[in-house]
Enzyme design. Structure first.
Site, PDB file in Angstrom:
ATOM      1  N   ALA A  70      -7.485  59.698 -10.001  1.00  0.00           N
ATOM      2  CA  ALA A  70      -7.832  61.133  -9.754  1.00  0.00           C
ATOM      3  C   ALA A  70      -7.576  61.543 -11.814  1.00  0.00           C
ATOM      4  O   ALA A  70      -7.985  60.252 -12.148  1.00  0.00           O
ATOM      5  CB  ALA A  70      -6.080  61.010  -9.631  1.00  0.00           C
ATOM      6  N   GLY A 115      -6.803  57.423  -6.301  1.00  0.00           N
ATOM      7  CA  GLY A 115      -7.533  58.319  -5.746  1.00  0.00           C
ATOM      8  C   GLY A 115      -8.218  58.599  -4.911  1.00  0.00           C
ATOM      9  O   GLY A 115      -9.011  58.819  -3.488  1.00  0.00           O
ATOM     10  N   GLU A 118      -7.609  56.120  -1.429  1.00  0.00           N
ATOM     11  CA  GLU A 118      -6.560  57.103  -1.130  1.00  0.00           C
ATOM     12  C   GLU A 118      -7.678  57.584  -0.027  1.00  0.00           C
ATOM     13  O   GLU A 118      -6.974  57.798   1.465  1.00  0.00           O
ATOM     14  CB  GLU A 118      -5.886  57.374  -1.942  1.00  0.00           C
ATOM     15  N   GLU A 138      -2.652  52.302 -10.199  1.00  0.00           N
ATOM     16  CA  GLU A 138      -1.809  52.803 -10.779  1.00  0.00           C
ATOM     17  C   GLU A 138      -1.299  52.724 -11.912  1.00  0.00           C
ATOM     18  O   GLU A 138      -0.890  53.113 -13.146  1.00  0.00           O
ATOM     19  CB  GLU A 138      -1.069  54.113 -10.180  1.00  0.00           C
TER      20      GLU A 138
END
Length: 265
Positions: A70, A115, A118, A138
């Site tokens: 992200a 991300g 994911e 993260e």
């Protein structure tokens, strides 16, 4: 077969979408930020995936990363409310990707972190080059996976391995990712990987699209459910198959000893 841009009314800033022989290639194109998932990228993915129905290759612009994660620059200044909304947007994109009623192959070349990991896990399966690396780092930023990583990773590799990877933030290379069930196949080059993904999807596309969609629904419904609930979902999908023209054509072709002529999505 020629390649045509299937986006004729929407001008996406961070996505390149093309179709060849009924197979869509969706490429995230933000190489200056290692294809990081910003609000803009996620918003455009949500817009496109909401109407996606065809077999799809999900990849990203060539470079060191598939999707590096992200967008940390955006997250760094977010309030809790903004962070929750960002997580909700990312989660919605992953759910839409998982629910595309046709197979999606994530083709990973380079880093698939946070991300990016994911995103890959929300596809039906993952092809990777030997340069690929996966991880949910993260915790190294004081964060947790917020786009479904805590849920999907344990489904793929088991809760013990998922805890170790998420708690430590450790990255795994393509070979280890293959060994633990995160990756389906490994390739020597990006070109070889994309060609193989196209061959796989073309083979699947020759089958009944309605049957494949029902299989995907049954598999997704069963995940995380008690076994009897999963079996109930499978039975419901099995019954639905009997309502489709493809079922009648497939069984008739088998009995007549000919190739079936399935309807195309």
């Amino acid at each position: 077969m020629s390649t045509v841009d299937i986006v004729d009314t929407v001008d996406y800033e961070t996505l390149d979408i093309r179709e060849t022989g009924g197979i869509v290639t969706l490429t995230i194109t933000r190489p200056s930020a290692r294809n990081a998932l910003s609000r803009r990228v996620l918003g455009e993915l949500r817009d496109f995936l909401g109407d996606a129905t065809k077999p799809m290759i999900l990849t990203a612009a060539p470079g060191p990363a598939f999707v590096a994660g992200a967008d940390i620059r955006e997250m760094a200044t977010m309030t809790p409310d903004e962070g929750e909304e960002f997580g909700r947007l990312g989660g919605a994109v992953m759910d839409l990707l998982e629910r595309v009623p046709a197979p999606v192959v994530a083709c990973v070349d380079g880093y698939a972190l946070g991300g990016g990991c994911e995103l890959a896990m929300a596809a039906d399966f993952v092809y990777a080059t030997r340069k690929a690396r996966f991880g949910q780092p993260e915790v190294l930023l004081g964060l947790i996976p917020g786009f479904g990583g805590c849920v999907r990773l344990q489904r793929l590799v088991g809760p013990g391995r998922a805890r170790e990877l998420i708690y430590s933030g450790r990255q795994v290379d393509a070979v280890e990712a293959d060994r633990i069930g995160l990756v389906n196949r490994i390739f020597d080059s990006r070109e070889e990987m994309l060609a193989a993904a196209h061959v796989t999807l073309a083979g699947i596309a020759a089958n009944s699209s309605s049957a494949v969609a029902l299989c995907k629904t049954a598999i997704n419904t069963a995940r995380g459910q008690e076994i009897h609930k999963g079996l109930d979902g499978e039975l419901a999908a099995f019954r639905t198959a009997f309502t489709t023209p493809d079922m009648r054509e497939g069984t008739a072709a088998f009995l007549a000893k000919r190739e079936p002529k399935f309807q195309r999505a």
